[in-house]
Design a protein around this motif. Structure first.
Motif, PDB file in Angstrom:
ATOM      1  N   THR A 113       0.847  -1.186   0.000  1.00  0.00           N
ATOM      2  CA  THR A 113       0.000   0.000   0.000  1.00  0.00           C
ATOM      3  C   THR A 113       0.885   1.239   0.000  1.00  0.00           C
ATOM      4  O   THR A 113       1.778   1.370   0.850  1.00  0.00           O
ATOM      5  CB  THR A 113      -0.925   0.013   1.228  1.00  0.00           C
ATOM      6  N   TYR A 114       0.606   2.157  -0.934  1.00  0.00           N
ATOM      7  CA  TYR A 114       1.317   3.436  -0.996  1.00  0.00           C
ATOM      8  C   TYR A 114       0.365   4.513  -0.461  1.00  0.00           C
ATOM      9  O   TYR A 114      -0.472   5.056  -1.186  1.00  0.00           O
ATOM     10  CB  TYR A 114       1.735   3.751  -2.425  1.00  0.00           C
ATOM     11  N   GLY A 115       0.462   4.799   0.843  1.00  0.00           N
ATOM     12  CA  GLY A 115      -0.429   5.761   1.471  1.00  0.00           C
ATOM     13  C   GLY A 115      -0.565   5.470   2.942  1.00  0.00           C
ATOM     14  O   GLY A 115       0.370   5.005   3.598  1.00  0.00           O
ATOM     15  N   PRO A 117      -2.403   3.252   5.754  1.00  0.00           N
ATOM     16  CA  PRO A 117      -3.208   2.034   5.917  1.00  0.00           C
ATOM     17  C   PRO A 117      -4.365   2.267   6.881  1.00  0.00           C
ATOM     18  O   PRO A 117      -4.410   3.260   7.616  1.00  0.00           O
ATOM     19  CB  PRO A 117      -2.201   1.025   6.472  1.00  0.00           C
ATOM     20  N   GLU A 140      -8.578   2.923   4.933  1.00  0.00           N
ATOM     21  CA  GLU A 140      -7.318   3.004   4.193  1.00  0.00           C
ATOM     22  C   GLU A 140      -7.364   4.164   3.209  1.00  0.00           C
ATOM     23  O   GLU A 140      -8.328   4.324   2.452  1.00  0.00           O
ATOM     24  CB  GLU A 140      -7.077   1.689   3.436  1.00  0.00           C
ATOM     25  N   SER A 142      -5.114   5.339   0.326  1.00  0.00           N
ATOM     26  CA  SER A 142      -3.964   4.916  -0.470  1.00  0.00           C
ATOM     27  C   SER A 142      -3.949   5.631  -1.816  1.00  0.00           C
ATOM     28  O   SER A 142      -4.989   5.796  -2.455  1.00  0.00           O
ATOM     29  CB  SER A 142      -4.007   3.399  -0.710  1.00  0.00           C
ATOM     30  N   ARG A 145      -2.096   0.830  -4.700  1.00  0.00           N
ATOM     31  CA  ARG A 145      -1.999  -0.430  -3.971  1.00  0.00           C
ATOM     32  C   ARG A 145      -1.735  -1.547  -4.973  1.00  0.00           C
ATOM     33  O   ARG A 145      -2.296  -1.552  -6.079  1.00  0.00           O
ATOM     34  CB  ARG A 145      -3.287  -0.712  -3.201  1.00  0.00           C
TER      35      ARG A 145
END
Length: 307
Positions: A113-115, A117, A140, A142, A145
């Motif tokens: 996950t880029y962000g 969670p 989440e 994100s 992902r």
């Protein structure tokens, strides 16, 4: 507050509340790894031999995945037959015994996950205060992902003489991997890729992002043309028919001793013998040197003297 909730819903998009089924994908990556591993095993050195495939040490383990020992055994039998080996159902009828084994067959799953969670820290802290209102879990958030599933297979085989038990051939360890990848960007996706797919595509439509073809079989030196495990192949008396799509280094035609002998006799031996016989015949018919050539026809009689 309503705008914030709407924004969070838009960011999470379809990737935050959708139940995904990976059963078919997991089976695809497992079978793909098995296919690549077996396709790299070259049984052509045993071509023309009566062989028996011993799968005693490939144990059948029933699990959630459909790919098991039966699929591996059938794939090995196909590769053995395609290599020109004469597969025997009874070990007593075979000259060689091919023993196969499987050392690895499984898959792993990864999620990135880029962000931010999902978290329930604030909700847990609010429960400590008796008068505090209930705080929902932070979903989440994100930017992107990625989920990926990777499978690996390791298969090996060796052959020995059935009567003498002497070693004849071994393949070495053949390892192969396969993967399936899903990507969401700002809630849009998944964009599906990996080795089980020939191109990256968007699940909601056919948007192509190039072509990735890495399913080819390694080229090996042999008089017998290689057979692509993953392609349709036709056989003529056990010999694979060639295709125009194969590289020039792989084009090896089946020798035809009848045609070769006919070409040799018609092109070389008969003309030489014919020329020698014609020369001898001409030599016999040639007149000897210094002797006048005899006139053709009857010799005229002399006239009688008149009385």
């Amino acid at each position: 507050m309503g705008l914030l909730a709407c924004a969070l819903l838009c960011v999470c998009g379809s990737g935050c509340g959708v139940t995904k089924m990976h059963e078919a994908t997991d089976q695809m990556v497992l079978s793909e790894a098995v296919d690549h591993s077996i396709a790299a095993i070259d049984f052509r050195p045993l071509a023309g031999k009566k062989v028996f495939l011993d799968t005693t040490y490939i144990k059948s383990v029933k699990g959630a995945a459909f790919v098991n020992a039966d699929y591996i055994t059938s794939s090995l039998r196909q590769q053995v037959v395609a290599a020109g080996c004469l597969l025997q159902e009874n070990q007593k009828d075979a000259e060689l015994v091919i023993e196969a084994r499987c050392g690895t067959l499984g898959s792993d799953g990864f999620q990135t996950t880029y962000g931010i969670p999902a978290s329930n820290t604030v909700s847990t802290a609010a429960q400590l205060l008796p008068s505090a209102p209930a705080v929902p879990t932070i979903p989440e958030i994100s930017l992107a992902r990625r989920e990926s599933s990777e499978a690996a297979a390791k298969i090996a085989a060796f052959a020995y003489d059935r009567e003498t038990r002497k070693p004849v051939w071994q393949s070495g360890t053949s390892q192969a991997t396969a993967s399936a990848k899903d990507l969401w960007v700002l809630g849009v996706g998944p964009f599906q890729g990996g080795t089980i797919r020939d191109r990256t595509r968007f699940v909601a439509g056919d948007i192509e992002f190039g072509h990735d073809d890495n399913n080819g079989m390694p080229v090996r030196i042999s008089d017998r043309p290689p057979v692509d495990y993953t392609a349709e192949v036709h056989f003529d008396e056990g010999w694979p028919l060639l295709s125009n799509d194969l590289p020039h280094s792989m084009l090896s035609a089946k020798p035809d001793p009848v045609e070769e002998s006919e070409v040799a006799v018609a092109g070389f031996e008969e003309p030489v013998e014919a020329a020698a016989s014609d020369a001898a015949k001409a030599e016999k018919e040639k007149p000897a040197a210094g002797k006048p050539e005899k006139p053709s026809g009857d010799k005229p009689k002399p006239d009688k003297p008149k009385p």
